[in-house]
Scaffold this motif. Structure first.
Motif, PDB file in Angstrom:
ATOM      1  N   SER A 247       0.825  -1.213   0.000  1.00  0.00           N
ATOM      2  CA  SER A 247       0.000   0.000   0.000  1.00  0.00           C
ATOM      3  C   SER A 247       0.856   1.259   0.000  1.00  0.00           C
ATOM      4  O   SER A 247       0.464   2.289  -0.560  1.00  0.00           O
ATOM      5  N   SER A 248       2.038   1.186   0.607  1.00  0.00           N
ATOM      6  CA  SER A 248       2.907   2.365   0.717  1.00  0.00           C
ATOM      7  C   SER A 248       3.385   2.869  -0.642  1.00  0.00           C
ATOM      8  O   SER A 248       3.805   4.021  -0.773  1.00  0.00           O
ATOM      9  N   LYS A 249       3.308   2.017  -1.673  1.00  0.00           N
ATOM     10  CA  LYS A 249       3.733   2.421  -3.016  1.00  0.00           C
ATOM     11  C   LYS A 249       2.644   3.198  -3.758  1.00  0.00           C
ATOM     12  O   LYS A 249       2.919   3.822  -4.787  1.00  0.00           O
ATOM     13  N   ILE A 250       1.423   3.145  -3.243  1.00  0.00           N
ATOM     14  CA  ILE A 250       0.289   3.778  -3.942  1.00  0.00           C
ATOM     15  C   ILE A 250       0.025   5.135  -3.288  1.00  0.00           C
ATOM     16  O   ILE A 250      -0.653   5.236  -2.266  1.00  0.00           O
ATOM     17  N   THR A 251       0.567   6.175  -3.876  1.00  0.00           N
ATOM     18  CA  THR A 251       0.483   7.510  -3.263  1.00  0.00           C
ATOM     19  C   THR A 251      -0.119   8.555  -4.199  1.00  0.00           C
ATOM     20  O   THR A 251      -0.126   9.740  -3.872  1.00  0.00           O
TER      21      THR A 251
ATOM     22  N   SER B  40      -6.361  -8.263  10.489  1.00  0.00           N
ATOM     23  CA  SER B  40      -5.446  -8.985  11.382  1.00  0.00           C
ATOM     24  C   SER B  40      -4.307  -9.671  10.637  1.00  0.00           C
ATOM     25  O   SER B  40      -3.270  -9.984  11.232  1.00  0.00           O
ATOM     26  N   ASP B  41      -4.472  -9.890   9.311  1.00  0.00           N
ATOM     27  CA  ASP B  41      -3.416 -10.519   8.510  1.00  0.00           C
ATOM     28  C   ASP B  41      -2.621  -9.505   7.701  1.00  0.00           C
ATOM     29  O   ASP B  41      -1.733  -9.884   6.924  1.00  0.00           O
ATOM     30  N   GLY B  42      -2.964  -8.216   7.838  1.00  0.00           N
ATOM     31  CA  GLY B  42      -2.224  -7.178   7.126  1.00  0.00           C
ATOM     32  C   GLY B  42      -2.790  -6.834   5.764  1.00  0.00           C
ATOM     33  O   GLY B  42      -2.140  -6.117   4.990  1.00  0.00           O
TER      34      GLY B  42
ATOM     35  N   ARG C 138     -14.312  -4.117   2.692  1.00  0.00           N
ATOM     36  CA  ARG C 138     -13.911  -4.734   1.428  1.00  0.00           C
ATOM     37  C   ARG C 138     -12.388  -4.681   1.294  1.00  0.00           C
ATOM     38  O   ARG C 138     -11.756  -3.721   1.738  1.00  0.00           O
ATOM     39  N   TYR C 139     -11.827  -5.711   0.648  1.00  0.00           N
ATOM     40  CA  TYR C 139     -10.382  -5.783   0.445  1.00  0.00           C
ATOM     41  C   TYR C 139      -9.968  -4.913  -0.740  1.00  0.00           C
ATOM     42  O   TYR C 139     -10.610  -4.941  -1.800  1.00  0.00           O
TER      43      TYR C 139
ATOM     44  N   ILE D 280      -1.536  -4.774   0.538  1.00  0.00           N
ATOM     45  CA  ILE D 280      -1.241  -5.146   1.931  1.00  0.00           C
ATOM     46  C   ILE D 280      -0.449  -4.041   2.638  1.00  0.00           C
ATOM     47  O   ILE D 280       0.139  -3.151   2.012  1.00  0.00           O
ATOM     48  N   ASP D 281      -0.458  -4.132   3.964  1.00  0.00           N
ATOM     49  CA  ASP D 281       0.367  -3.257   4.801  1.00  0.00           C
ATOM     50  C   ASP D 281       1.631  -4.037   5.140  1.00  0.00           C
ATOM     51  O   ASP D 281       1.572  -5.041   5.869  1.00  0.00           O
TER      52      ASP D 281
END
Length: 241
Positions: free
Chosen positions: A117-121, A136-138, A145-146, A203-204
């Motif tokens: 997720s950090s790459k999507i800015t 809980s799984d990141g 929703r995912y 993901i995180d």
């Protein structure tokens, strides 16, 4: 000329008295009659007034009853309220694709890769990812929703609702969180040809489950997810930014 004696005088007095008494009785009778007539008229006017008042008082209730009947009839004619149906487009996912570099046909085995997720800015996709939070799984989620990245074939926008329908019947409710670049996908812009996947789960990286991060496969998050995607359902519905 005849002279009046005492008898004549007494007779005259009696006659006069009789006349006076009779006149008095007649006058008394007239007064009583007039009074009775006046009371009767007053009573009738009072009755008429009370009837008019009762009619005026009853009128609003009758009108309210009529209004209720009209409203019920209007409801019956219009029928129950129907929720507006959200349009959806279903895309079938093929079981293979052609690798644009080698020209070889590659089978799709159901893999689901991951993206940080950090790459999507950038743009709305960046805003959607900022609003999302990891489970809980990141895995990043928003509105339960995912967040996933998909190819341009599905014609989606950041925040648009998507369902992934798996071969085993499981439906994963998702949201478009990023767009795959066309240069990274096959000719149909469905699969990322290097990883052979049609969906990348965002993901995180700080909280992602270690085994998922090492293998890079989101399918192992849940045993029910270990099945190929057979169709993608895109809804004409969006998360409000």
């Amino acid at each position: 000329m005849k002279r009046f004696d005492s008898n004549d005088i007494r007779s005259g007095q009696l006659a006069c008295s009789f006349f006076i008494i009779t006149s008095f009785l007649i006058l008394l009778f007239c007064l009583c009659y007039i009074r009775t007539y006046a009371m009767q008229i007053g009573t009738e006017e009072q009755i008429i007034q009370e009837v008019n008042t009762a009619e005026n008082t009853a009128a609003p209730s009758e009108l309210e009853g009529a209004s209720v009947v009209i409203d019920e009839e209007a409801t019956a004619l219009s029928g129950p309220e129907v929720e507006e149906e959200i349009e959806e487009t279903v895309y079938d996912v093929p079981s293979s694709f052609v690798n644009p570099e080698s020209g070889n046909t590659v089978s799709y085995n159901g893999g689901k890769t991951i993206e940080r997720s950090s790459k999507i800015t950038y743009g709305d996709a960046g805003e959607i990812n900022d609003l999302a939070s990891p489970d809980s799984d990141g895995f990043m989620k928003l509105d339960d929703r995912y967040l996933i990245a998909v190819g341009s074939r599905f014609d989606t926008e950041p925040g648009q609702y998507i369902d992934l329908v798996l071969e085993n019947g499981v439906v994963i409710e998702c949201m478009m969180g990023d767009l795959k670049a066309d240069v990274d996908t096959d000719s149909t812009n469905t699969f990322t040809y290097k990883s052979s996947c049609c969906s990348e789960f965002i993901i995180d990286e700080d909280s992602i489950r270690e085994d998922i991060y090492k293998r890079g496969n989101a399918s192992i998050k849940n045993s029910a997810w270990d099945s190929p995607v057979v169709s993608v359902v895109v809804y004409d519905d969006y998360y409000d930014l």
